[in-house]
Design a protein around this motif. Structure first.
Motif, PDB file in Angstrom:
ATOM      1  N   LYS A  83       0.831  -1.194   0.000  1.00  0.00           N
ATOM      2  CA  LYS A  83       0.000   0.000   0.000  1.00  0.00           C
ATOM      3  C   LYS A  83       0.869   1.249   0.000  1.00  0.00           C
ATOM      4  O   LYS A  83       2.056   1.198   0.317  1.00  0.00           O
TER       5      LYS A  83
ATOM      6  N   GLY B 265     -12.489   9.741   4.063  1.00  0.00           N
ATOM      7  CA  GLY B 265     -12.015   9.221   5.332  1.00  0.00           C
ATOM      8  C   GLY B 265     -13.081   8.798   6.309  1.00  0.00           C
ATOM      9  O   GLY B 265     -12.767   8.266   7.352  1.00  0.00           O
ATOM     10  N   ALA B 266     -14.355   9.025   5.974  1.00  0.00           N
ATOM     11  CA  ALA B 266     -15.401   8.752   6.961  1.00  0.00           C
ATOM     12  C   ALA B 266     -15.577   7.254   7.204  1.00  0.00           C
ATOM     13  O   ALA B 266     -15.767   6.826   8.330  1.00  0.00           O
ATOM     14  N   ASN B 267     -15.529   6.471   6.142  1.00  0.00           N
ATOM     15  CA  ASN B 267     -15.809   5.053   6.329  1.00  0.00           C
ATOM     16  C   ASN B 267     -14.670   4.145   5.899  1.00  0.00           C
ATOM     17  O   ASN B 267     -14.673   2.984   6.211  1.00  0.00           O
ATOM     18  N   SER B 268     -13.705   4.690   5.151  1.00  0.00           N
ATOM     19  CA  SER B 268     -12.541   3.921   4.711  1.00  0.00           C
ATOM     20  C   SER B 268     -12.902   2.716   3.868  1.00  0.00           C
ATOM     21  O   SER B 268     -12.141   1.763   3.793  1.00  0.00           O
ATOM     22  N   LYS B 269     -14.087   2.724   3.255  1.00  0.00           N
ATOM     23  CA  LYS B 269     -14.432   1.581   2.408  1.00  0.00           C
ATOM     24  C   LYS B 269     -13.484   1.532   1.225  1.00  0.00           C
ATOM     25  O   LYS B 269     -12.953   2.544   0.782  1.00  0.00           O
ATOM     26  N   LEU B 270     -13.268   0.309   0.733  1.00  0.00           N
ATOM     27  CA  LEU B 270     -12.377   0.111  -0.396  1.00  0.00           C
ATOM     28  C   LEU B 270     -13.178   0.035  -1.697  1.00  0.00           C
ATOM     29  O   LEU B 270     -14.235  -0.579  -1.745  1.00  0.00           O
TER      30      LEU B 270
ATOM     31  N   PHE C 128     -12.559  -1.329  -5.478  1.00  0.00           N
ATOM     32  CA  PHE C 128     -11.647  -2.232  -6.171  1.00  0.00           C
ATOM     33  C   PHE C 128     -11.776  -2.125  -7.687  1.00  0.00           C
ATOM     34  O   PHE C 128     -12.839  -1.820  -8.227  1.00  0.00           O
TER      35      PHE C 128
ATOM     36  N   ARG D 112     -13.664  -2.120  13.463  1.00  0.00           N
ATOM     37  CA  ARG D 112     -14.398  -1.956  12.210  1.00  0.00           C
ATOM     38  C   ARG D 112     -14.577  -3.308  11.527  1.00  0.00           C
ATOM     39  O   ARG D 112     -13.660  -4.128  11.476  1.00  0.00           O
TER      40      ARG D 112
ATOM     41  N   TYR E 274     -16.412  -4.869   7.871  1.00  0.00           N
ATOM     42  CA  TYR E 274     -16.960  -4.540   6.549  1.00  0.00           C
ATOM     43  C   TYR E 274     -17.508  -5.794   5.886  1.00  0.00           C
ATOM     44  O   TYR E 274     -16.936  -6.879   6.031  1.00  0.00           O
TER      45      TYR E 274
ATOM     46  N   TYR F 201     -18.455  -7.077   1.916  1.00  0.00           N
ATOM     47  CA  TYR F 201     -18.332  -6.819   0.482  1.00  0.00           C
ATOM     48  C   TYR F 201     -18.953  -7.989  -0.270  1.00  0.00           C
ATOM     49  O   TYR F 201     -19.050  -9.102   0.249  1.00  0.00           O
TER      50      TYR F 201
ATOM     51  N   TYR G  90     -20.793  -1.356   6.625  1.00  0.00           N
ATOM     52  CA  TYR G  90     -19.745  -1.498   7.620  1.00  0.00           C
ATOM     53  C   TYR G  90     -20.254  -1.115   9.003  1.00  0.00           C
ATOM     54  O   TYR G  90     -21.256  -0.409   9.142  1.00  0.00           O
TER      55      TYR G  90
END
Lengths: 114, 113
Positions: free
Chosen positions: A49, A97-102, A104, B31, B33, B35, B48
Motif C-alpha cells: 500500500k 475518510g469517513a468510512n474507509s471503504k475500499l 476495487f 471496524r 466490513y 463486500y 460497515y
C-alpha cells in the motif's frame, strides 16, 4: 464517484519475466492506494500500500509508486515466479475518510509458467 | 490471532429461501466490513460497522439484506427471499481503526438455484 481501472487480462508470463500491471484511479481528494492478491482457494491478502503521493509500497519483490500526476499505481516485479500466479486487485480507500471503504478494480489473473 | 473467519464457506440454496452468514473478525478490531464479489469483478462494498453500530449501507444492499453486529464482535449477514442474482462471494473484512489496513476472510460462496 471513486473508481479504479485495471488493465485487461489475463496475463501469462514465463518464470523470471518482468511484470507490470497497470492501475489508474479516479477520486476526489487523496486516497490511499492498495494492491491485494488472491491466491487460488484463498482470501484476499494485502500485498502493498501507499498512503500519499510519491510513496512507494513494496513487498515480496513487488513495488508500486503512488503517482498523483498520472493518477496511477502500477504494480511491478522484476522477476516473477510460478508461486506469483494469482488474481491481483488494485484498490483505493474513500478519501473522505469517513468510512474507509475500499473501491476495487476488476482484478487481473496472472499465470506464470515454468 | 487466527485472522478473519467466515462460516459457512459454501452455501447452496433454492430461490426464495433465507440464508445467514457469519463473520468473526480479528479480535479487538473495531471496524467490520461486508463486500460482495461476483465472477470476474472486484469486491463491492455493502456495509460497515464501527463496534456494534452500522454506520453506512450501500445502495447495493436491498431491503432483503440485513446485517447485525450485536455485541461489537461477530457479525451476521442475512438475505431473505434469495434470488438468483444474489449468487456471489460474500466477503468480510476487519480493521483496527478507520483508515487502517483491512484484513479479509476467505469468503462465503452463495449459489442460488
Amino acid at each position: 464517484g471513486n473508481s479504479v481501472t485495471q488493465m485487461e487480462g489475463p496475463v501469462t508470463l514465463s518464470e523470471e519475466a518482468f511484470l507490470t500491471i497497470n492501475c489508474t484511479y479516479t477520486a476526489t481528494g487523496y486516497p490511499s492506494l492498495f494492491w491485494y492478491v488472491q491466491y487460488p482457494g484463498e482470501g484476499l491478502q494485502l500485498l502493498l500500500k501507499a498512503t500519499k503521493a510519491d510513496d512507494k509500497g513494496s513487498n515480496k519483490g513487488f513495488e508500486a509508486t503512488y503517482r498523483k500526476e498520472t493518477t496511477s499505481f502500477h504494480l511491478e516485479k522484476g522477476s516473477v515466479q510460478v508461486s506469483d500466479s494469482a488474481v491481483y486487485f488494485c484498490a483505493l480507500s474513500d478519501p473522505t475518510g469517513a468510512n474507509s471503504k475500499l473501491t476495487f478494480g476488476k482484478g487481473i489473473t496472472l499465470s506464470v509458467r515454468p | 490471532d487466527t485472522g478473519v473467519s467466515q462460516d459457512p464457506r459454501h452455501k447452496i440454496t433454492k430461490r426464495g429461501q433465507n440464508v445467514t452468514f457469519r463473520c468473526d473478525p480479528i479480535s479487538e478490531h473495531n471496524r467490520l466490513y461486508w463486500y460482495r464479489q461476483t465472477l470476474g469483478q472486484g469486491p463491492e462494498f455493502l456495509t460497515y460497522f464501527q463496534n456494534e453500530a452500522q454506520l453506512e449501507k450501500s445502495r447495493l444492499l436491498s431491503d432483503r439484506f440485513s446485517a447485525e453486529r450485536p455485541k461489537g464482535s461477530f457479525s451476521t449477514l442475512e438475505i431473505q427471499r434469495t434470488e438468483q442474482g444474489d449468487s456471489a462471494m460474500y466477503l468480510c473484512a476487519s480493521s483496527e481503526l478507520a483508515g487502517e489496513t483491512q484484513y479479509f476472510g476467505p469468503g462465503t460462496r452463495l449459489l442460488v438455484l
